[in-house]
Scaffold this active site. Structure first.
Site, PDB file in Angstrom:
ATOM      1  CB  CYS A  42     -13.825   4.252  43.191  1.00 52.15           C
ATOM      2  SG  CYS A  42     -14.898   4.871  41.890  1.00 52.15           S
TER       3      CYS A  42
ATOM      4  CG  HIS B 139     -12.717   0.131  42.325  1.00 55.38           C
ATOM      5  ND1 HIS B 139     -14.076  -0.018  42.484  1.00 55.38           N
ATOM      6  CD2 HIS B 139     -12.545   1.206  41.511  1.00 55.38           C
ATOM      7  CE1 HIS B 139     -14.695   0.926  41.800  1.00 55.38           C
ATOM      8  NE2 HIS B 139     -13.783   1.678  41.198  1.00 55.38           N
TER       9      HIS B 139
ATOM     10  CG  ASN C 252     -16.625   2.108  38.791  1.00 59.73           C
ATOM     11  OD1 ASN C 252     -16.843   1.845  39.975  1.00 59.73           O
ATOM     12  ND2 ASN C 252     -15.732   3.016  38.426  1.00 59.73           N
TER      13      ASN C 252
HETATM   14  N1  ACO Z   1     -19.024   4.537  22.977  1.00 65.59           N
HETATM   15  C1  ACO Z   1     -18.408   4.722  21.797  1.00 65.59           C
HETATM   16  N2  ACO Z   1     -17.391   5.596  21.630  1.00 65.59           N
HETATM   17  C2  ACO Z   1     -17.011   6.312  22.719  1.00 65.59           C
HETATM   18  C3  ACO Z   1     -17.646   6.166  23.963  1.00 65.59           C
HETATM   19  C4  ACO Z   1     -18.670   5.238  24.077  1.00 65.59           C
HETATM   20  N3  ACO Z   1     -19.340   5.001  25.224  1.00 65.59           N
HETATM   21  N4  ACO Z   1     -17.035   7.000  24.838  1.00 65.59           N
HETATM   22  C5  ACO Z   1     -16.070   7.640  24.185  1.00 65.59           C
HETATM   23  N5  ACO Z   1     -16.063   7.229  22.888  1.00 65.59           N
HETATM   24  C6  ACO Z   1     -15.183   7.664  21.811  1.00 65.59           C
HETATM   25  C7  ACO Z   1     -14.555   9.003  22.077  1.00 65.59           C
HETATM   26  O1  ACO Z   1     -15.427  10.042  21.727  1.00 65.59           O
HETATM   27  C8  ACO Z   1     -13.338   8.935  21.207  1.00 65.59           C
HETATM   28  O2  ACO Z   1     -13.726   9.215  19.889  1.00 65.59           O
HETATM   29  P1  ACO Z   1     -12.770  10.107  18.936  1.00 65.59           P
HETATM   30  O3  ACO Z   1     -11.482   9.309  18.851  1.00 65.59           O
HETATM   31  O4  ACO Z   1     -13.540  10.174  17.682  1.00 65.59           O
HETATM   32  O5  ACO Z   1     -12.599  11.397  19.658  1.00 65.59           O
HETATM   33  C9  ACO Z   1     -12.926   7.474  21.271  1.00 65.59           C
HETATM   34  O6  ACO Z   1     -14.094   6.762  21.734  1.00 65.59           O
HETATM   35  C10 ACO Z   1     -11.796   7.210  22.211  1.00 65.59           C
HETATM   36  O7  ACO Z   1     -12.070   7.878  23.445  1.00 65.59           O
HETATM   37  P2  ACO Z   1     -11.064   7.846  24.628  1.00 65.59           P
HETATM   38  O8  ACO Z   1     -11.623   8.636  25.769  1.00 65.59           O
HETATM   39  O9  ACO Z   1      -9.718   8.155  24.109  1.00 65.59           O
HETATM   40  O10 ACO Z   1     -11.125   6.297  24.996  1.00 65.59           O
HETATM   41  P3  ACO Z   1     -10.185   5.491  25.906  1.00 65.59           P
HETATM   42  O11 ACO Z   1      -9.510   4.454  25.139  1.00 65.59           O
HETATM   43  O12 ACO Z   1      -9.353   6.371  26.820  1.00 65.59           O
HETATM   44  O13 ACO Z   1     -11.246   4.750  26.835  1.00 65.59           O
HETATM   45  C11 ACO Z   1     -12.200   4.886  29.037  1.00 65.59           C
HETATM   46  C12 ACO Z   1     -12.138   5.510  27.651  1.00 65.59           C
HETATM   47  C13 ACO Z   1     -12.809   3.510  28.938  1.00 65.59           C
HETATM   48  C14 ACO Z   1     -13.074   5.753  29.931  1.00 65.59           C
HETATM   49  C15 ACO Z   1     -10.771   4.782  29.591  1.00 65.59           C
HETATM   50  O14 ACO Z   1     -10.109   6.011  29.492  1.00 65.59           O
HETATM   51  C16 ACO Z   1     -10.748   4.323  30.990  1.00 65.59           C
HETATM   52  O15 ACO Z   1     -11.019   3.174  31.261  1.00 65.59           O
HETATM   53  N6  ACO Z   1     -10.398   5.194  31.938  1.00 65.59           N
HETATM   54  C17 ACO Z   1     -10.414   4.871  33.322  1.00 65.59           C
HETATM   55  C18 ACO Z   1     -11.584   5.528  33.869  1.00 65.59           C
HETATM   56  C19 ACO Z   1     -12.306   4.720  34.888  1.00 65.59           C
HETATM   57  O16 ACO Z   1     -12.279   3.516  34.933  1.00 65.59           O
HETATM   58  N7  ACO Z   1     -13.001   5.450  35.700  1.00 65.59           N
HETATM   59  C20 ACO Z   1     -13.786   4.885  36.695  1.00 65.59           C
HETATM   60  C21 ACO Z   1     -13.897   5.815  37.827  1.00 65.59           C
HETATM   61  S1  ACO Z   1     -12.407   5.969  38.649  1.00 65.59           S
HETATM   62  C22 ACO Z   1     -12.131   4.561  39.272  1.00 65.59           C
HETATM   63  O17 ACO Z   1     -13.022   3.890  39.638  1.00 65.59           O
HETATM   64  C23 ACO Z   1     -10.752   4.145  39.296  1.00 65.59           C
END
Ligand code: ACO
Length: 329
Positions: A119, A256, A286
């Protein structure tokens, strides 16, 4: 003026973008995996993304973006002697997608190569191109970010497949003489970092030398989130310190586009006004290395970014890699 005080600056002459035809909304994804529009919008800000069809490869999208950037700059392929293409999803293991673009455009001189920093690819590519131009060895570059991440997603993994999209963006970067002042047009400062100890938090589980397959993207979203804001604000702080500028001096912040919450938290931490943030994550998801040039193209086409504006780019991604580029447009 004293000749010895002149330095080479890399000035942006034009920007272009290309997106695949197919638009996929969150509602469309609800039919493919157990997810909801609400969950995706609240956690990421993403509402839709474009996904590449069979003929829309990384180099095809990159070539279209490059053609638009050349047109916006009023240049032709004959003016280009360097192509740096940031991608983690090349058409082939080799040759590079940059050489595919070179051939498609009809560029026959200079050098073309791919650069892989996930990224952060576009800020890495801008930095590398800037150094080529500043050294005097090359005159005018196409700097491209292009990705087809849909090809490396696990479409059964709802935690990753809803986050990404495909696309390409390009800038024409030309050598011009500056005074070494922050009022000069061009790239003013660049700051790159990486820390390979974070490999397991965001990676692809295949490759030519390990599995012999392309592999699928794997991510610990929470871990990435935990590091992202601190890393990108660090390198922006470095850019401010190197140039004696502050968040108030910025006209535009073009981060980004991974996640709206990371973008907003980074801007808030540095005191960058909300009105200065260029956001396209809701439209594109993304798109990895393509996200910054796609956002730049959007904000140039709609008239927000104008010549003379101070523009901050930043990104963080797999590796981890991260970096910033401060530009006087
Ligand atoms: N739809 C519905 N529910 C979902 C989904 C989905 N697509 N994905 C995960 N869940 C559920 C999980 O299973 C979990 O359920 P549970 O509580 O029953 O176990 C719940 O949602 C919460 O999951 P978390 O992973 O804790 O969710 P979080 O609040 O951390 O959000 C996310 C996830 C959006 C990926 C967040 O961690 C994030 O934004 N991280 C940054 C990652 C990123 O942006 N990466 C891009 C690549 S790197 C870069 O470009 C910088």
């Amino acid at each position: 003026m004293n000749e010895s005080r002149k330095i080479w600056r890399s000035v942006v002459e034009g920007v272009g973008a290309a997106l695949p035809e197919r638009r996929v909304t969150n509602a469309d994804l609800e039919k493919m995996v157990d997810t909801s529009d609400d969950w995706i919008v609240q956690r990421t800000g993403i509402r839709e993304r474009r996904l590449a069809g069979p003929g829309e490869t990384t180099s095809v999208l990159a070539t279209k973006a490059a053609e638009k950037a050349l047109a916006a700059a009023g240049r032709t392929a004959a003016d280009i002697d360097l192509i740096v293409l940031a991608t983690s999803t090349p058409d082939f293991t080799f040759p590079s997608s940059a050489t595919q673009v070179q051939a498609a455009l009809g560029v026959t001189r200079g050098a073309a190569f791919d650069l892989q920093a996930v990224c952060s690819g576009f800020v890495y590519a801008m930095t590398v191109a800037d150094k080529f131009l500043a050294s005097g060895s090359h005159e005018r570059a196409l700097v491209i970010g292009a990705e087809t991440f849909s090809r490396i997603l696990d479409w059964e993994d709802r935690t990753t497949c809803v986050l990404f999209g495909d696309g390409a963006g390009a800038v024409v970067l030309a050598r011009a003489q500056g005074q070494g002042a922050i009022s000069d047009r061009g790239v003013l400062t660049t700051h790159l970092r990486s820390d390979g100890r974070h490999r397991e938090k965001l990676f692809v589980d295949g490759g030519p030398s390990t599995t012999g397959t392309v592999g699928k993207l794997r991510m610990s979203g929470k871990e990435v989130f935990r590091h992202a804001v601190g890393m990108v604000t660090d390198v922006m702080t470095d850019a401010f310190a190197a140039t004696g500028t502050t968040a108030e001096d910025l006209d535009w912040f073009v981060p980004h586009q991974a996640n709206e919450r990371i973008i907003d938290a980074s801007a808030e931490k540095l005191g960058i006004a909300k009105s200065k943030i260029v956001k396209t994550v809701h439209m594109h998801g993304n798109t990895s290395a393509a996200s910054i040039p796609l956002a730049l193209a959007t904000a140039c086409e709609d008239g927000r970014i104008k010549q003379g504006d101070l523009v901050m780019l930043e990104a963080m991604g797999g590796g981890f890699t991260w970096g910033s580029v401060l530009i006087r447009w």
